[in-house]
Enzyme design. Structure first.
Site, PDB file in Angstrom:
ATOM      1  N   ASP A   1      56.757  32.537  39.851  1.00 52.17           N
ATOM      2  CA  ASP A   1      55.593  33.413  39.779  1.00 52.17           C
ATOM      3  C   ASP A   1      54.566  32.869  40.759  1.00 52.17           C
ATOM      4  O   ASP A   1      53.997  31.794  40.534  1.00 52.17           O
ATOM      5  CB  ASP A   1      55.032  33.430  38.358  1.00 52.17           C
ATOM      6  CG  ASP A   1      53.815  34.334  38.206  1.00 52.17           C
ATOM      7  OD1 ASP A   1      53.353  34.900  39.227  1.00 52.17           O
ATOM      8  OD2 ASP A   1      53.305  34.470  37.080  1.00 52.17           O
ATOM      9  N   VAL A   2      54.331  33.571  41.862  1.00 49.50           N
ATOM     10  CA  VAL A   2      53.459  33.028  42.907  1.00 49.50           C
ATOM     11  C   VAL A   2      52.008  32.926  42.463  1.00 49.50           C
ATOM     12  O   VAL A   2      51.196  32.276  43.146  1.00 49.50           O
ATOM     13  CB  VAL A   2      53.550  33.851  44.204  1.00 49.50           C
ATOM     14  CG1 VAL A   2      54.969  33.841  44.757  1.00 49.50           C
ATOM     15  CG2 VAL A   2      53.047  35.272  44.010  1.00 49.50           C
TER      16      VAL A   2
ATOM     17  N   TYR B   1      43.690  46.870  45.646  1.00 52.39           N
ATOM     18  CA  TYR B   1      44.771  46.568  46.588  1.00 52.39           C
ATOM     19  C   TYR B   1      44.218  46.416  48.004  1.00 52.39           C
ATOM     20  O   TYR B   1      44.596  45.493  48.731  1.00 52.39           O
ATOM     21  CB  TYR B   1      45.811  47.686  46.530  1.00 52.39           C
ATOM     22  CG  TYR B   1      47.056  47.434  47.338  1.00 52.39           C
ATOM     23  CD1 TYR B   1      47.989  46.482  46.937  1.00 52.39           C
ATOM     24  CD2 TYR B   1      47.315  48.162  48.496  1.00 52.39           C
ATOM     25  CE1 TYR B   1      49.145  46.261  47.666  1.00 52.39           C
ATOM     26  CE2 TYR B   1      48.472  47.950  49.236  1.00 52.39           C
ATOM     27  CZ  TYR B   1      49.385  46.997  48.813  1.00 52.39           C
ATOM     28  OH  TYR B   1      50.538  46.776  49.547  1.00 52.39           O
TER      29      TYR B   1
ATOM     30  N   LYS C   1      44.674  43.035  50.287  1.00 47.87           N
ATOM     31  CA  LYS C   1      45.383  43.031  51.565  1.00 47.87           C
ATOM     32  C   LYS C   1      44.429  42.779  52.736  1.00 47.87           C
ATOM     33  O   LYS C   1      44.820  42.204  53.752  1.00 47.87           O
ATOM     34  CB  LYS C   1      46.147  44.341  51.750  1.00 47.87           C
ATOM     35  CG  LYS C   1      47.336  44.472  50.810  1.00 47.87           C
ATOM     36  CD  LYS C   1      48.328  43.316  50.973  1.00 47.87           C
ATOM     37  CE  LYS C   1      49.572  43.489  50.128  1.00 47.87           C
ATOM     38  NZ  LYS C   1      50.544  42.380  50.308  1.00 47.87           N
TER      39      LYS C   1
END
Length: 254
Positions: free
Chosen positions: A61-62, A152, A156
């Protein structure tokens, strides 16, 4: 081509979509691939597609810094080093800015931003030793805004500018850092869009090539950026968008 013969490559989010396609592409070019992701069974399915390679599956799990550190250490201990890190793991939680919960915000940033930072920090000593490189997976949503995707977009956007900053900091030390910025790509994450014919038609109108990307088409660009062919490419956020970003936003006339 065999550009990555005996190179050690870690791909996060390797259980599906662009991550899976990227892992397979590197394996096809001779790399020792480390598959990281949350679902072991999905990673093992991808490992079976890496014909002729000996991939290493490391459930990760990053969003957990200790897990990411363990991932890097496991890869280095198993294969003897590290040449390429592909930070692909990501989540998207659609919804308006005020309707989205703080838990949604934290989940998005924990995976999409924190996970990239943890990976880069843990991998950097090994990449400095190998003159390796990092390829981050950002998005066209990290280059411009979307309706109903503010969390999001923020995540990003952070990846896009982090890529530039790391390229400046580490380029002179022999580590290149670049990113791909895909538009709509057919994957599990985009299933809600790709299964809606009317919505897909709207995307086709905006994308000059008239369709969404396939994961393999993004993987090909990731492999290029990680290869010796791109040895003088550093700090680039490369749109893989079928020409979407070529538009100034006005509608087609005539």
């Amino acid at each position: 081509m065999n550009r990555f013969h005996e190179k050690i490559v870690i791909v996060t989010g390797a259980g599906s979509g662009m991550g899976a396609a990227t892992a397979v592409r590197f394996a096809q070019e001779g790399a020792h691939v480390v598959l990281a992701g949350r679902r072991k069974e999905k990673l093992e399915e991808v490992a079976a597609r890496c014909k002729g390679a000996r991939p290493l599956v490391v459930p990760t799990d990053v969003a957990d810094p200790d897990a990411v550190q363990a991932l890097i250490e496991t890869a280095v201990a198993h294969f003897g080093g590290l040449d390429v890190l592909v930070n692909n793991a990501g989540v998207a939680v659609p919804g308006s800015f005020t309707d989205g919960s703080l838990d949604d915000w934290r989940k998005t940033m924990a995976t999409n931003v924190d996970g990239v930072i943890y990976g880069c920090r843990a991998a950097m000593p090994h990449l400095l030793a190998s003159n390796g490189c990092i390829v981050n997976v950002s998005s066209v949503s990290g280059l411009g805004g979307d309706w109903g995707m503010s969390f999001y977009n923020a995540s990003k956007g952070a990846v896009t500018n982090l890529t530039r900053a790391l390229a400046l900091e580490y380029g002179s030390q022999g580590v290149r850092v670049n990113a791909v910025c895909p538009s709509l790509t057919i994957s599990d994450m985009s299933a809600g869009v790709s299964e809606d014919a009317a919505l897909m038609a709207k995307f086709a109108e905006r994308i000059p090539l008239g369709r969404a990307a396939q994961p393999e088409e993004v993987a090909d660009v990731i492999a290029f950026l990680a290869s010796h062919d791109a040895r003088f490419v550093n700090g680039v956020n490369l749109p893989v968008d079928g020409g979407l970003s070529a538009s100034n936003g006005q509608p087609q006339l005539g």
